[in-house]
Design an enzyme around this catalytic site. Sequence first.
Site, PDB file in Angstrom:
ATOM      1  NE  ARG A  35      -4.121  -1.955   1.982  1.00  0.00           N
ATOM      2  CZ  ARG A  35      -4.874  -2.509   2.911  1.00  0.00           C
ATOM      3  NH1 ARG A  35      -4.566  -2.371   4.194  1.00  0.00           N
ATOM      4  NH2 ARG A  35      -5.943  -3.212   2.578  1.00  0.00           N
ATOM      5  CE  LYS A 199     -19.321 -16.517   7.283  1.00  0.00           C
ATOM      6  NZ  LYS A 199     -19.652 -15.588   8.389  1.00  0.00           N
ATOM      7  N   GLY A 355      -8.054  -8.164  -1.404  1.00  0.00           N
ATOM      8  CA  GLY A 355      -8.181  -9.101  -0.287  1.00  0.00           C
ATOM      9  C   GLY A 355      -7.311 -10.341  -0.428  1.00  0.00           C
TER      10      GLY A 355
END
Length: 396
Positions: A35, A199, A355
């Site tokens: 980052r 999920k 992610g």
Amino acid sequence: MNTLDNTNFAGRRAVVRVDFNVPLDQDLHITDDTRIRAATPSIKKILADGGAVVLLSHLGRPKGGYEKKFSLESLVLRLQQEYGQEVLWGGDVLSDEALEKAKNLQAGQVLLLDNLRFHKEEEGGDPAFAQRLAALGDVYVNDAFGTAHRAHASTAVMAQYFAPENRVGGYLLQGEVDNARKVLEHAERPFTAIMGGAKISDKILLIDKLLDKVDNLLIGGGMAYTFAVAMGGHVGSSLLEADKVDLARDLLARAKAKGVNLVLPGDSLIANAFANDADVDVAPSDSIPAGWMGLDLGPSAREEFADIIRASKTILWNGPMGVFEMSNFSLGTEFVARAVAEATEAGAYSLIGGGDSAAAVQQMGFADRVSYISTGGGALLEFMEGKELPGVAALG
């Protein structure tokens, strides 16, 4: 949206909202500086113009007030290496010292202030807090796409205290938006989306949106077992969202109606415990024995997924194919990463959706063989779901 390339920063102070939420070890050493490096082109452009830079960021989740382990002061030396010059430390963002140092900055200087989240007003989007931040400079640059979906003071509110021509999107933020739009609006076919992770509930809106756009939708990771149950299968002790089985059944029906090739793993690598040293076997993904759980793509599924990916011209990947953090269950994710890299090298456009997917591509050595790796995570998901991101909307 105003961009860096149509803005001249000569003689001006740019308040730059960056995302320096980097992982630190117990000795406060940075373990992944992605980052920091991602924001460098924007900062160097401002400095090259003859501008000065005030850096604002959050780090971690402090519980309220100063905590040394969440202080951005730990980043000063790394930033000095990155920019090849001194980086001034200004301390707390609301301190008189910070404001004075900001106002006294000379052209080419960089000032870093401490964690915005040491003040609850940041996450609360407090206007007075945002106005105080705005006083630190005369141009506002948002280059923190990873927090653009949050209506926080520094990401969405403070922009209103600058004239519209002085609200600017940084290179990173601009690149994230442009690459997401390329996939959503200008995809060359066949277009394949690969959805993984634990999920369905985390990806419902994105899957729903993609059913109108993709040719192939590959489902891996823990969410695949909810789909398997929706088709009448048995998944043993695998991860299952029992309350989402009807939703999975509905998504399967809608994919069929729209002519989307929705592919579930035909087989799985299964284990008798959630551990790297567990006993391992292979079973059909819809016939996993009691007491066993699917933790990765099986051999046939790996090959099928890879074949579809290699034949694609546009690829969106969000979410790992298994528990890739455990070496014995990382092969499915590695197969997908390699296939995406091979497709890209054959002319496809590939977007890795932040992610865990981004982490996997980096760790497995494929980062320089794909088209674009998002730093966004949740922000990218919301943007691709069609939601307005407060941090982007605030720039006009």
